[in-house]
Design a protein around this motif. Structure first.
Motif, PDB file in Angstrom:
ATOM      1  N   THR A  22       3.879   1.538  -1.244  1.00 30.11           N
ATOM      2  CA  THR A  22       4.461   1.632  -2.587  1.00 30.11           C
ATOM      3  C   THR A  22       3.463   2.245  -3.563  1.00 30.11           C
ATOM      4  O   THR A  22       3.820   3.122  -4.375  1.00 30.11           O
ATOM      5  N   HIS A  23       2.210   1.807  -3.474  1.00 26.21           N
ATOM      6  CA  HIS A  23       1.167   2.364  -4.341  1.00 26.21           C
ATOM      7  C   HIS A  23       0.937   3.838  -4.023  1.00 26.21           C
ATOM      8  O   HIS A  23       0.772   4.664  -4.938  1.00 26.21           O
ATOM      9  N   TRP A  24       0.939   4.172  -2.750  1.00 22.07           N
ATOM     10  CA  TRP A  24       0.750   5.557  -2.316  1.00 22.07           C
ATOM     11  C   TRP A  24       1.847   6.451  -2.889  1.00 22.07           C
ATOM     12  O   TRP A  24       1.585   7.564  -3.378  1.00 22.07           O
TER      13      TRP A  24
ATOM     14  N   GLN B 198       1.323   6.930  -6.655  1.00 27.10           N
ATOM     15  CA  GLN B 198       0.270   7.902  -6.945  1.00 27.10           C
ATOM     16  C   GLN B 198       0.810   9.333  -6.922  1.00 27.10           C
ATOM     17  O   GLN B 198       0.231  10.226  -7.540  1.00 27.10           O
TER      18      GLN B 198
ATOM     19  N   ARG C  14       0.829  -1.211   0.000  1.00 23.86           N
ATOM     20  CA  ARG C  14       0.000   0.000   0.000  1.00 23.86           C
ATOM     21  C   ARG C  14       0.863   1.261   0.000  1.00 23.86           C
ATOM     22  O   ARG C  14       0.528   2.255  -0.670  1.00 23.86           O
TER      23      ARG C  14
END
Length: 229
Positions: A167-169, A172, A165
């Motif tokens: 890494t995704h944040w 983004q 999560r």
């Protein structure tokens, strides 16, 4: 010379910035206001909490259990109850030591974020009370009417899921781990994957296993709520 990296500071929530477990406390609160059976809910809540501490929690089963009292009610009922929960349970334990730590990082130019295994309905108002806009929490699936189904949406932010999560944040925001300088404060061995991922792990009010590991690895240990001697 290259420019200095942007700094990101992640904070776990329960027993890190708060001296309590907000998820467990919310469960106790729903008992107190008559939303759940006091005997059966406490038995199951205690059992799930022991699994969490042991690192054996089935997060999907737990979330179904934990949000059922909300799911069967309206969003308006949830908001009214949670506002009371904030007044009676959370705000009294938001301590200056935690707020000062957050503010020091922000004053140093860090982007700060809470990353927690507790669901978004419990934690969004808490993050707001801590003056932290960025929240990475367990997200809940919504039905066609926009209300929760009891299921998790996407990857739960628990254990290795926190790395996914986070890494995704970062992605983004158009960045990744190599482009930023990262710090993570956590109390729990459950968070070892993210503690090992960041540049500056801080074992904060650590459980015994994490304290031992942090001392072995030379990580900073912070007892945030310790009273001065």
């Amino acid at each position: 010379m290259g420019s200095a990296k942007n700094k990101i500071t992640f904070f776990d929530l329960d027993h890190t910035l708060l001296p309590i477990d907000s998820d467990y406390a919310w469960g106790e609160f729903t008992q107190a206001i008559g939303w759940t059976d006091p005997v059966e809910f406490k038995r199951r809540n205690d059992a799930f909490f022991e699994h969490y501490k042991a690192g054996t929690l089935d997060v999907h089963d737990y979330v179904r259990f934990a949000v059922e009292a909300i799911r069967i009610r309206s969003e308006a009922e949830y908001r009214e109850a949670h506002a009371r929960f904030m007044r009676e349970v959370i705000r009294p334990v938001v301590l200056p030591a935690a707020l000062n730590l957050i503010r020091r990082h922000r004053a140093a130019g860090d982007t700060v974020a809470v990353i927690t295994a507790t669901n978004e309905l419990v934690t969004r108002p808490i993050a707001d009370a801590l003056e932290i806009e960025e929240l990475i929490a367990v997200e809940l699936e919504r039905d066609g009417a926009g209300w929760i189904t009891g299921e998790i949406s996407g990857v739960p932010s628990l254990g290795a899921g926190k790395v996914v999560r986070a890494t995704h944040w970062l992605a983004q925001r158009g960045t990744d781990w190599l482009d930023v300088e990262t710090t993570f404060y956590s109390d729990s061995m459950n968070d070892l994957p993210l503690l090992e991922q960041v540049d500056h792990p801080v074992a904060t009010n650590p459980d015994p296993r994490l304290r031992t590991l942090a001392l072995e690895r030379g990580w900073r240990v912070l007892d945030l709520f310790a009273k001065p001697q």
